[in-house]
Write a protein that holds these residues in place. Structure first.
Motif, PDB file in Angstrom:
ATOM      1  N   GLN A   1       0.913  -1.217  -0.089  1.00 29.95           N
ATOM      2  CA  GLN A   1      -0.020   0.124   0.237  1.00 29.95           C
ATOM      3  C   GLN A   1       0.841   1.156   0.074  1.00 29.95           C
ATOM      4  OE1 GLN A   1      -3.549  -0.335  -0.250  1.00 29.95           O
ATOM      5  NE2 GLN A   1      -2.799  -2.432  -0.659  1.00 29.95           N
ATOM      6  N   ASP A   2       2.201   1.149   0.326  1.00 35.37           N
ATOM      7  CA  ASP A   2       2.940   2.202   0.140  1.00 35.37           C
ATOM      8  C   ASP A   2       3.673   2.675  -1.169  1.00 35.37           C
ATOM      9  OD1 ASP A   2       2.886   2.328   3.160  1.00 35.37           O
ATOM     10  OD2 ASP A   2       4.689   0.967   3.286  1.00 35.37           O
ATOM     11  N   THR A   3       3.247   3.811  -1.549  1.00 42.81           N
ATOM     12  CA  THR A   3       3.640   4.284  -2.798  1.00 42.81           C
ATOM     13  C   THR A   3       5.228   5.353  -2.639  1.00 42.81           C
ATOM     14  OG1 THR A   3       1.410   4.498  -3.579  1.00 42.81           O
ATOM     15  CG2 THR A   3       2.789   5.605  -4.894  1.00 42.81           C
ATOM     16  N   LYS A   4       5.961   4.592  -3.491  1.00 44.85           N
ATOM     17  CA  LYS A   4       7.540   5.237  -3.379  1.00 44.85           C
ATOM     18  C   LYS A   4       7.549   6.721  -4.009  1.00 44.85           C
ATOM     19  CE  LYS A   4      10.267   1.131  -3.326  1.00 44.85           C
ATOM     20  NZ  LYS A   4      11.564   0.531  -3.692  1.00 44.85           N
ATOM     21  N   LEU A   5       8.180   7.456  -3.775  1.00 50.86           N
ATOM     22  CA  LEU A   5       8.599   8.778  -4.118  1.00 50.86           C
ATOM     23  C   LEU A   5       9.360   8.927  -5.305  1.00 50.86           C
ATOM     24  CD1 LEU A   5       9.422  10.492  -0.958  1.00 50.86           C
ATOM     25  CD2 LEU A   5       7.295  10.886  -2.184  1.00 50.86           C
ATOM     26  N   ASP A   6       9.159   9.601  -6.558  1.00 47.14           N
ATOM     27  CA  ASP A   6      10.180   9.713  -7.626  1.00 47.14           C
ATOM     28  C   ASP A   6      11.163  10.349  -7.052  1.00 47.14           C
ATOM     29  OD1 ASP A   6       8.464   8.237  -9.466  1.00 47.14           O
ATOM     30  OD2 ASP A   6       6.896   9.833  -8.967  1.00 47.14           O
ATOM     31  N   TYR A   7      10.937  11.522  -6.308  1.00 46.88           N
ATOM     32  CA  TYR A   7      12.109  12.570  -6.012  1.00 46.88           C
ATOM     33  C   TYR A   7      11.746  13.057  -4.432  1.00 46.88           C
ATOM     34  CZ  TYR A   7      13.377  13.549 -10.865  1.00 46.88           C
ATOM     35  OH  TYR A   7      13.532  13.487 -12.314  1.00 46.88           O
ATOM     36  N   CYS A   8      12.918  13.111  -3.550  1.00 49.85           N
ATOM     37  CA  CYS A   8      12.515  14.081  -2.439  1.00 49.85           C
ATOM     38  C   CYS A   8      13.677  15.157  -2.527  1.00 49.85           C
ATOM     39  CB  CYS A   8      12.805  13.047  -1.260  1.00 49.85           C
ATOM     40  SG  CYS A   8      12.266  13.819   0.170  1.00 49.85           S
ATOM     41  N   VAL A   9      13.190  16.424  -2.173  1.00 52.88           N
ATOM     42  CA  VAL A   9      13.971  17.533  -2.330  1.00 52.88           C
ATOM     43  C   VAL A   9      14.192  17.969  -0.831  1.00 52.88           C
ATOM     44  CG1 VAL A   9      14.113  19.888  -3.352  1.00 52.88           C
ATOM     45  CG2 VAL A   9      13.131  17.950  -4.656  1.00 52.88           C
ATOM     46  N   THR A  10      15.251  18.456  -0.576  1.00 50.80           N
ATOM     47  CA  THR A  10      15.833  18.900   0.634  1.00 50.80           C
ATOM     48  C   THR A  10      16.512  20.285   0.538  1.00 50.80           C
ATOM     49  OG1 THR A  10      18.031  17.851   0.890  1.00 50.80           O
ATOM     50  CG2 THR A  10      16.150  16.539   1.556  1.00 50.80           C
TER      51      THR A  10
ATOM     52  N   ASN B   1      19.437  20.827   0.944  1.00 53.15           N
ATOM     53  CA  ASN B   1      20.773  20.633   0.302  1.00 53.15           C
ATOM     54  C   ASN B   1      21.036  19.718  -0.988  1.00 53.15           C
ATOM     55  OD1 ASN B   1      21.729  22.703   2.241  1.00 53.15           O
ATOM     56  ND2 ASN B   1      21.507  20.714   3.836  1.00 53.15           N
ATOM     57  N   ALA B   2      19.949  19.047  -1.405  1.00 50.75           N
ATOM     58  CA  ALA B   2      19.903  18.031  -2.216  1.00 50.75           C
ATOM     59  C   ALA B   2      18.789  17.649  -2.828  1.00 50.75           C
ATOM     60  CB  ALA B   2      20.551  16.591  -1.400  1.00 50.75           C
ATOM     61  N   ILE B   3      18.722  16.945  -3.870  1.00 48.64           N
ATOM     62  CA  ILE B   3      17.883  16.383  -4.844  1.00 48.64           C
ATOM     63  C   ILE B   3      18.019  14.537  -4.866  1.00 48.64           C
ATOM     64  CG2 ILE B   3      16.580  16.368  -6.987  1.00 48.64           C
ATOM     65  CD1 ILE B   3      17.563  19.425  -7.362  1.00 48.64           C
ATOM     66  N   PHE B   4      17.154  13.987  -4.358  1.00 47.51           N
ATOM     67  CA  PHE B   4      17.178  12.660  -4.420  1.00 47.51           C
ATOM     68  C   PHE B   4      16.165  12.248  -5.233  1.00 47.51           C
ATOM     69  CE2 PHE B   4      18.486  13.859  -0.018  1.00 47.51           C
ATOM     70  CZ  PHE B   4      19.853  13.094   0.108  1.00 47.51           C
ATOM     71  N   GLN B   5      16.692  11.138  -6.469  1.00 50.65           N
ATOM     72  CA  GLN B   5      15.734  10.765  -7.335  1.00 50.65           C
ATOM     73  C   GLN B   5      16.022   9.022  -6.956  1.00 50.65           C
ATOM     74  OE1 GLN B   5      16.993  11.515 -11.348  1.00 50.65           O
ATOM     75  NE2 GLN B   5      15.162  10.590 -12.012  1.00 50.65           N
ATOM     76  N   PHE B   6      14.769   8.626  -7.290  1.00 53.49           N
ATOM     77  CA  PHE B   6      14.598   7.219  -7.001  1.00 53.49           C
ATOM     78  C   PHE B   6      14.077   6.653  -8.135  1.00 53.49           C
ATOM     79  CE2 PHE B   6      13.357   9.954  -3.109  1.00 53.49           C
ATOM     80  CZ  PHE B   6      14.480   9.361  -2.568  1.00 53.49           C
TER      81      PHE B   6
END
Length: 187
Positions: free
Chosen positions: A171-180, A182-187
């Motif tokens: 039921q958990d949907t993953k993120l495509d990105y997370c932006v902080t 200091n950084a941009i995380f792409q999954f």
């Protein structure tokens, strides 16, 4: 780390943030978002920040969306079903905080989930695989499962990811990105 531990850990980190830090880091997040390739869409869903929970201030993101002439969608929570109804945010939209301090539209022009192309997702914590943890009621999990498969899911967080959230499920949907800030995380 388990979801419950992740929630507690990140709530404690947030509580230590000053108002000035929240504002500065929220602005940095909005500026970093400009580097993410998401700006060719039309319908953007965004959460309105819960100040009492020291969430990322999304006002800066709203300003970017307005400047880019995007259609902005906000939700009203339905606590009986853990669902959400989505409304177009216009200058006539009346916003009121509910009993949980969530700013929500009172009513307005309803937007079907199928039209939403980008979702800015509130994140308490997340891991290096793109799994996120919210407050635990499942509102966003339910909403994201009903979005189109190509809908982009963008988390915004003051903090870096934890290595792994161990107790995720289907039921958990993953993120495509997370932006902080200091950084941009792409999954």
């Amino acid at each position: 780390m388990l979801k419950k531990q992740c929630r507690t850990f990140h709530k404690n980190l947030r509580q230590n943030l000053s108002e000035e830090a929240i504002e500065n880091q929220s602005l940095a997040i909005a500026n970093n978002l400009l580097q993410v390739p998401i700006w060719n869409k039309t319908y953007y869903h965004i959460f309105l920040s819960i100040v009492e929970q020291k969430e990322v201030n999304t006002e800066y993101i709203l300003q970017i969306l307005a400047g880019k002439d995007k259609e902005v969608v906000v939700s009203k929570s339905e606590f009986e079903t853990c669902g959400m109804t989505h409304f177009l945010l216009t200058e006539n939209t009346k916003i009121k905080k509910n009993k949980y301090h969530i700013p929500e539209p009172i009513d307005g022009i309803e937007v079907p989930t199928s039209k939403i192309e980008v979702v800015f997702v509130p994140v308490l914590g997340y891991d290096k695989q793109g799994n996120r943890v919210g407050y635990g009621k499942g509102f966003y999990d339910k909403f994201l499962l009903n979005c189109q498969p190509e809908t982009l899911k963008i988390g915004v967080s003051f903090f870096s990811p934890v290595p792994l959230i161990e107790d995720t499920n289907s039921q958990d949907t993953k993120l495509d990105y997370c932006v902080t800030p200091n950084a941009i995380f792409q999954f």
